[in-house]
Write a protein that holds these residues in place. Structure first.
Motif: not given
Length: 405
Positions: A392-405
């Motif tokens: 769950x924490x790994x997914x949050x890291x990946x997803x938040x890392x995909x925000x570009x604006x």
């Protein structure tokens, strides 16, 4: 989709890391049977990917319409159902629970002894409805394996044994001691099952009927139920149990599952089966301030109230929790009326925003909504217990890392 498209301010290449990570870290090593992940932002689905198997024994792949046991992801729906009645003036949060369950008028607190020979003391104050919604009630779960009180729950099969009904649960709990005086601590518990019972008392409907009429029908949720219909069992995933050595074994065969038979226990705490698209309709209604596709299920201000931290003095879970089990990491998280709420991003050790809220289920399903970024994730798999891996924490890291604006 081009290799580096931007959807709702999210970089698709970076979102595709989700599939790669799940495959390399979990599916190939045999840690998880399969997974289905949805990410949406600003009301638009940016990523939706099914991978692995929903039924290893029958070699059936996970599909977008696979039915999953969402277990405790039922809790936000049950809490919202009760808060729909709050909006009608039917109760107040500081109402004592015994106003609606008279047999609970003299609940007592555990002091010593084992079931059925308990020594108890009077509670410092009556349990309120808010105590139930926030898990500050003093109730517990049998599977905690922590105290003599939860041992009594196990002996009485109060976590969902054969023949259990909401009425029987409430009746048995009237005779058992609380783990602590209401409001004095936090403990994950059958509280939300009791919330479901209150929904029945206040509405005059069964919880199943109430959900169908006031949540599922308005949101167009056609694949969410307490009992999987016979014509949908083919879409129902198998559930697995973690085994030492990072493997798993069959825990619940979908063809013989209790979820496919009418079992009489409408568990508002963990009884629903759903699909990723149905749960998305519910979660998107929350993310949109209470409405989805023109159908409002709750008021915006009520939802804002629900996702405040309702723990005393804005403390986080470690400061008030007596048990170490829940569907979220404790550090930097408080609890609202039906879900956890992130109060301190740095303290949580996981990327995100203050105010992010959500919950997970026993079979490792999870969802979160980030109101700051207008972002959400729904993750479906079927592996018990949910604490097995840090996915769950790994997914949050990946997803938040995909925000570009």
């Amino acid at each position: 989709m081009s290799d580096s498209a931007i959807i709702a301010g999210m970089h698709t290449d970076r979102l595709n890391r989700i599939a790669t990570h799940i495959d390399q870290a979990y599916l190939q090593p045999g840690k998880l049977p399969g997974a289905l992940t949805l990410v949406a932002r600003r009301g638009e689905i940016c990523f939706l990917h099914a991978q692995g198997l929903m039924d290893v024994e029958r070699n059936k792949p996970v599909q977008r319409d696979t039915l999953f046991r969402v277990y405790s992801m039922t809790k936000p729906m049950t809490s919202l159902a009760l808060m729909q009645m709050y909006e009608q003036g039917r109760f107040l949060l500081d109402d004592p629970v015994h106003k609606y369950i008279p047999s609970w008028a003299n609940l007592r607190v555990y002091k010593a002894g084992v079931h059925p020979q308990f020594m108890t003391t009077p509670a410092q104050r009556p349990m309120t409805i808010r105590d139930l919604l926030t898990h500050q009630s003093g109730l517990t779960y049998g599977f905690m394996n922590r105290t003599n009180v939860d041992a009594a729950y196990r002996a009485l099969k109060l976590d969902g044994g054969a023949g259990l009904t909401l009425e029987k649960l409430v009746d048995e709990l009237s005779r058992l001691p609380l783990e602590f005086s209401p409001g004095s601590a936090w403990n994950y518990s059958v509280s939300t099952d009791v919330v479901g019972y209150l929904v029945q008392v206040l509405s005059g409907m069964t919880l199943e009927e109430y959900f169908a009429e006031h949540i599922f029908k308005p949101l167009g949720m056609q694949d969410t139920f307490f009992t999987v219909p016979a014509d949908k069992i083919e879409r129902f995933a198998a559930c697995y149990q973690y085994q030492p050595g990072d493997t798993f074994s069959l825990q619940d065969d979908p063809q013989q599952s209790v979820f496919t038979r009418s079992h009489g226990y409408l568990s508002g705490g963990g009884g629903l089966v759903s699909t990723v698209d149905d749960y998305y309709r519910f979660a998107q209604a929350l993310a949109s301030g209470g409405e989805f596709q023109g159908e409002r299920i709750i008021g915006r201000k009520t939802l804002e109230f629900m996702r405040l931290n309702h723990l005393p003095n804005n403390q986080d879970l470690p400061a008030v929790s007596v048990g170490a089990f829940s569907e979220t990491p404790y550090e930097g998280s408080g609890f609202g009326l039906g879900f956890s709420v992130k109060t301190d991003v740095a303290k949580s050790h996981t990327n995100g925003s203050v105010g992010e809220y959500g919950w997970g289920g026993m079979a490792s399903t999870n969802f979160f909504i980030d109101p700051v970024e207008d972002l959400m994730m729904i993750f479906m798999t079927q592996l018990i217990p949910s604490s097995t891996y840090q996915i769950r924490q790994e997914l949050r890291a990946i997803i938040n890392g995909a925000i570009v604006d």
